[in-house]
Write an enzyme that holds these catalytic residues in place. Sequence first.
Site, PDB file in Angstrom:
ATOM      1  N   LYS A  20      -1.379  39.285  14.533  1.00 52.05           N
ATOM      2  CA  LYS A  20      -0.244  40.214  14.575  1.00 52.05           C
ATOM      3  C   LYS A  20      -0.314  40.989  15.885  1.00 52.05           C
ATOM      4  O   LYS A  20      -1.410  41.353  16.316  1.00 52.05           O
ATOM      5  CB  LYS A  20      -0.339  41.229  13.433  1.00 52.05           C
ATOM      6  N   ARG A  35      -0.427  34.581   0.027  1.00 52.89           N
ATOM      7  CA  ARG A  35      -0.076  33.530  -0.934  1.00 52.89           C
ATOM      8  C   ARG A  35      -1.239  32.568  -1.153  1.00 52.89           C
ATOM      9  O   ARG A  35      -1.338  31.937  -2.204  1.00 52.89           O
ATOM     10  CB  ARG A  35       1.203  32.809  -0.473  1.00 52.89           C
TER      11      ARG A  35
HETATM   12  N1  BES Z   1       0.694  41.555   4.813  1.00 50.64           N
HETATM   13  C1  BES Z   1       1.784  40.900   5.416  1.00 50.64           C
HETATM   14  C2  BES Z   1       3.144  41.407   4.948  1.00 50.64           C
HETATM   15  C3  BES Z   1       3.502  42.835   5.260  1.00 50.64           C
HETATM   16  C4  BES Z   1       4.311  43.118   6.325  1.00 50.64           C
HETATM   17  C5  BES Z   1       3.077  43.871   4.454  1.00 50.64           C
HETATM   18  C6  BES Z   1       4.678  44.429   6.592  1.00 50.64           C
HETATM   19  C7  BES Z   1       3.433  45.191   4.724  1.00 50.64           C
HETATM   20  C8  BES Z   1       4.235  45.460   5.778  1.00 50.64           C
HETATM   21  C9  BES Z   1       1.720  39.403   5.121  1.00 50.64           C
HETATM   22  O1  BES Z   1       0.453  38.870   4.962  1.00 50.64           O
HETATM   23  C10 BES Z   1       2.345  38.695   6.282  1.00 50.64           C
HETATM   24  O2  BES Z   1       1.820  38.800   7.337  1.00 50.64           O
HETATM   25  N2  BES Z   1       3.443  37.997   6.028  1.00 50.64           N
HETATM   26  C11 BES Z   1       4.128  37.285   7.038  1.00 50.64           C
HETATM   27  C12 BES Z   1       4.511  35.941   6.474  1.00 50.64           C
HETATM   28  C13 BES Z   1       5.057  34.989   7.488  1.00 50.64           C
HETATM   29  C14 BES Z   1       3.967  34.589   8.466  1.00 50.64           C
HETATM   30  C15 BES Z   1       5.590  33.765   6.777  1.00 50.64           C
HETATM   31  C16 BES Z   1       5.366  38.085   7.411  1.00 50.64           C
HETATM   32  O3  BES Z   1       6.004  38.643   6.549  1.00 50.64           O
HETATM   33  O4  BES Z   1       5.653  38.160   8.598  1.00 50.64           O
HETATM   34 ZN    ZN Z   2      -0.415  38.286   6.819  1.00 47.31          ZN
END
Ligand code: BES
Ligand code: ZN
Length: 480
Positions: A256, A331
Amino acid sequence: MNTAIRKVSSPGKSDHTAFLFTSGIKPDKNFFQKSELDYIQSEIKKKNRFITINHYDRLLFLQDVDKGTSESYKHAEQLRRAGDQLTGALNRAGISEITIVSDAPANEVMAFAEGMVLGNYQFLKYKSSPDKNALNEISIASSGVTAAMTAELTTLCEAVYAARDLVNEPVASLNAEGLAKAFVKLGKSAGFKVTVFDKKKITSMKMGGLLAVNKGSIDPPTFTVMEWKPAGAVNKKPVVLVGKGVVYDTGGLSLKPTPGSMDYMKSDMAGAAAVGCTLYAIAKQKLPIHVVALVPATDNRPDGNAYTPGDVITMYSGMKIEVLNTDAEGRMLLADALHYAKQYKPELVMEFSTLTGAAANAIGHYGIVCMGDCDADVKRAMNESANNVYERLVEFPYWEEYDELLRSDIADMKNIGGPIGGAITAGRFLSKFTDYPYMHFDIAGPSFGKSNDSYRGKNGTGVGVRFLFEFLKKKAARKK
Ligand code: BES
Ligand code: ZN
Ligand code: ZN
């Protein structure tokens, strides 16, 4: 918890006192002096609904939360927010004890008190000179309010405080083992059973999703099983709760970007906190309902041996997943927990996770995105409970047509769906590991506040605890 709540028969003569009204401020003519009554009337004319009278040795507050024509659950939320407003005023005035006096129905008085207590939460562990809130005791003088009600509210607020504490704790002091230990402690204090699987056990069970995410971590994963099974439970088959326990989400090799998207990722275990702290509340209140909670936990980091985009992972269920983004890690470990849940032949599985930015972008922090295949009457009951505590649900489609977005060229499924319907494809991914009535709750939006939001506060909100407690309490009562 920093705030005690108790029932009293009448306010003491020297108590700081707040008079709560729900259909206009009507001051007791025998209690106030003539000059005060005149002042109150002039303030009412000015539409002031929060009047303060300074008696030097004590403060008197008159607060109106007019029900008007609003629906009961919306009025309850106004009451909570008004309670938070009073807490703010008391802390600013340095008042430690307050007595609430009200003729309003007990549930309305309790909603007000709930907002007061939840609004008094602080996370001061890392402050060298903590600015501690003054308020620490709320007495309620209201004929309908019982000691059982104040005891239940105490338990529930303790559970929300505990969930907020866990979410606010940084990963350096709360890794997967630390989270499991926190659940063991909650289990001991409320009397529910907690079993923690360590890395050796998780490896022997072949929980491939959890192990894959853990590959980039120097800390071992944990899988915590919590169970509350009282004698005389109303349900034969348990309700199983599942919570995402990613104690920190860097995204892994699909890193990230900072600043911004990584800064608050200590909160990626808010689902785990919600389900574990709910168990605390239902066990402490001895609700007659059999509930199990499962928490797969690890951090998600890039490292020499981290799982990679392109890897194919054999999950606990045996399904083979092509990983195309290591940031879609929730997931992976939830899938293993959902597969594990099958052995209970559950009546219902409710899974809570900070799963997708897509859910947070769609509705913000105002509610919980949900989807699933449980019966319409169960969904109705969920909606009603969610509204009652104002942790509202927005149901997204759970259509199998979305499955085509998860098709992999070389494995059974890939772990990302692409640019559209990100919250939905995440839910559809998880559906492949269930064989029971299932509801998925994506709390990425409401789990962590970046600015103050009344009694929900700032930072960890503890979302999910009040909803689950209300839903399970109603369910336990319905079947009796
Ligand atoms: N933990 C994150 C989701 C999240 C985002 C929680 C903002 C709280 C605030 C999750 O693991 C994630 O990174 N999801 C990705 C999925 C994508 C790579 C398909 C996302 O939402 O960008
Ligand atoms: Zn994530
Ligand atoms: Zn995550």
